[in-house]
Write an enzyme that holds these catalytic residues in place. Structure first.
Site, mmCIF file in Angstrom:
data_model
loop_
_atom_site.group_PDB
_atom_site.id
_atom_site.type_symbol
_atom_site.label_atom_id
_atom_site.label_comp_id
_atom_site.label_asym_id
_atom_site.label_seq_id
_atom_site.Cartn_x
_atom_site.Cartn_y
_atom_site.Cartn_z
ATOM 1 N N CYS A 69 0.874 -1.175 0.000
ATOM 2 C CA CYS A 69 0.000 0.000 0.000
ATOM 3 C C CYS A 69 0.909 1.222 0.000
ATOM 4 C CB CYS A 69 -0.923 -0.007 1.215
ATOM 5 S SG CYS A 69 -2.039 1.399 1.205
ATOM 6 N N GLY A 70 0.825 2.009 -1.066
ATOM 7 C CA GLY A 70 1.713 3.163 -1.193
ATOM 8 C C GLY A 70 1.378 4.258 -0.193
ATOM 9 N N HIS A 71 0.090 4.643 -0.147
ATOM 10 C CA HIS A 71 -0.250 5.710 0.792
ATOM 11 C C HIS A 71 -0.030 5.221 2.219
ATOM 12 C CE1 HIS A 71 -4.169 4.013 2.116
ATOM 13 N NE2 HIS A 71 -3.999 4.839 3.116
ATOM 14 N N HIS B 298 -8.396 -3.836 -7.914
ATOM 15 C CA HIS B 298 -8.393 -2.373 -7.993
ATOM 16 C C HIS B 298 -8.679 -1.967 -9.450
ATOM 17 C CE1 HIS B 298 -6.039 -2.948 -4.308
ATOM 18 N NE2 HIS B 298 -6.236 -1.675 -4.013
ATOM 19 N N ASP C 203 -10.198 5.485 -3.511
ATOM 20 C CA ASP C 203 -9.012 6.021 -2.849
ATOM 21 C C ASP C 203 -9.081 7.543 -2.864
ATOM 22 O OD1 ASP C 203 -6.435 6.593 -1.923
ATOM 23 O OD2 ASP C 203 -5.598 4.822 -2.898
ATOM 24 N N CYS D 28 -3.392 7.002 -4.924
ATOM 25 C CA CYS D 28 -3.119 5.564 -4.835
ATOM 26 C C CYS D 28 -1.663 5.261 -5.240
ATOM 27 C CB CYS D 28 -4.090 4.746 -5.686
ATOM 28 S SG CYS D 28 -3.968 2.971 -5.329
ATOM 29 N N GLY D 29 -0.855 4.957 -4.234
ATOM 30 C CA GLY D 29 0.567 4.715 -4.515
ATOM 31 C C GLY D 29 0.799 3.540 -5.439
ATOM 32 N N THR D 30 0.163 2.393 -5.126
ATOM 33 C CA THR D 30 0.389 1.217 -5.978
ATOM 34 C C THR D 30 -0.269 1.419 -7.341
ATOM 35 O OG1 THR D 30 -1.485 0.139 -4.867
ATOM 36 C CG2 THR D 30 0.727 -0.440 -4.087
HETATM 37 O O1 PYC Z 1 -1.858 3.852 -1.946
HETATM 38 O O2 PYC Z 1 -1.359 1.876 -2.760
HETATM 39 C C1 PYC Z 1 -2.135 2.663 -2.231
HETATM 40 C C2 PYC Z 1 -3.479 2.188 -1.873
HETATM 41 C C3 PYC Z 1 -4.019 0.967 -2.145
HETATM 42 C C4 PYC Z 1 -5.312 0.976 -1.617
HETATM 43 C C5 PYC Z 1 -5.526 2.187 -1.031
HETATM 44 N N1 PYC Z 1 -4.391 2.914 -1.192
#
Ligand code: PYC
Length: 312
Positions: free
Chosen positions: A88-90, A208, A234, A238-240
């Site tokens: 999870c990036g965030h 996703h 999100d 969304c980082g990923t």
């Molecule tokens: O930031 O990767 C992310 C992420 C995945 C689901 C919610 N945020």
């Protein structure tokens, strides 16, 4: 009463709850093995921590773990209202901000172990956090699916630490006022790709859905809308999802190695991202910022009929 110590933060608007202590021991083994043990033996702790009445559909939990790799400052298992995330990036940015808040890490480079691999992180002196994510790649391109009510939708399937279906087709502008319409559309895409048996590597579920487009302000800035596995969107870029997008842009020759991609989310908050070439895809670096919002103790009262959370 059981007590669990947590710190809450948000990254570009998307919340993270870092679990510090009070959680049952998951034992040894890889982070993926411990994630599986969490799922099979302690899943009700997941809903107690992130579902209503203490959480919400948007909240991502991050359970801190002893890393197996001594070069890592911590391990982290990410979870949400319906299950578990690979990366999870965030959430990783939230974990780094939380560790800094606790005085456990100083500005500079660190490593964090996750169920899908070790990620590099950098805490900048000004509080920004960069994440060097696991290798991200596109595994299918130009995948067309019939989405009832919307027609044919074409997109790519890519890995960014989670599986994404990415399309640039949207029935409405990517603005917050359209969130209900965008949620309905992305949910319909998800049902359609499930029904069509479309998956990631080895048929992995794509949980996703990411719509890529531009901000409605005429600036030409890249904006996305990302539907998360539990049906919430999100609030951050969304980082990923940004890493999956980089993999597609790189594969299409639309973004050069080292070039900066500014990715807005639906709130207009942004991550900055770039990549180096990897073996199969790209090695992405995503930079954002998190803010601490609360430090608290979750209490589980055995008399409370909703102590273990409500699956709304
Ligand atoms: O930031 O990767 C992310 C992420 C995945 C689901 C919610 N945020």
């Amino acid at each position: 009463m059981r007590q669990i110590d947590v710190i809450d933060s948000h990254t570009a608007g998307e919340p993270t709850r870092v679990v510090l202590s009070g959680f049952p021991e998951l034992g040894d083994g890889s982070l993926a093995e411990r994630r599986d043990r969490f799922r099979s033996r302690f899943d009700r702790w997941r809903s107690a921590l992130v579902c209503e009445p203490r959480g919400s559909d948007t909240l991502v939990g991050a359970l801190l773990q002893r890393p197996t790799d001594p070069g890592c400052c911590t391990g982290a298992i990410f979870f949400n209202n319906v299950g578990y995330l690979g990366m999870c990036g965030h959430g990783t940015i939230g974990v780094v901000r939380t560790l800094a808040h606790l005085g456990r890490i100083a500005p500079g480079g660190h490593r964090i172990e996750t169920p899908v691999g070790v990620v590099g992180v950098e805490l900048h002196a000004d509080g920004r956090v960069s994440v060097e994510n696991v290798e991200s790649y596109r595994c299918a391109t130009g995948v067309a699916v019939e989405v009832p009510g919307y027609g044919t939708v074409a997109g790519d399937v890519a890995w960014g630490g989670n599986w994404f279906f990415l399309t640039e087709q949207s029935p409405v502008a990517l603005e917050l006022a359209n969130a209900p319409a965008l949620t309905a559309y992305t949910l319909a895409i998800r049902h359609a790709i499930d029904a069509a048996g479309i998956g990631g590597d080895a048929g992995a579920a794509i949980d996703h859905i990411e719509i890529g487009g531009t901000a409605p302000d005429g600036s030409g800035a890249a904006r996305n809308f990302v539907l998360c596995p539990g049906g919430a969107y999100d609030r951050s870029p969304c980082g990923t999802g940004t890493c999956a997008k980089l993999a597609c842009l790189a594969a299409d020759g639309r973004l050069a190695e080292g070039e900066t991609w500014v990715q807005q989310g639906i709130l207009g908050s942004a991550f900055e991202a770039s990549y180096r070439r990897g073996g199969r895809g790209v090695l992405p670096r995503v930079t954002g910022r998190a803010w601490i919002t609360a430090r608290s103790q979750i209490l589980l009262d055995p008399e409370d009929p909703f102590a273990w959370g409500v699956d709304t």
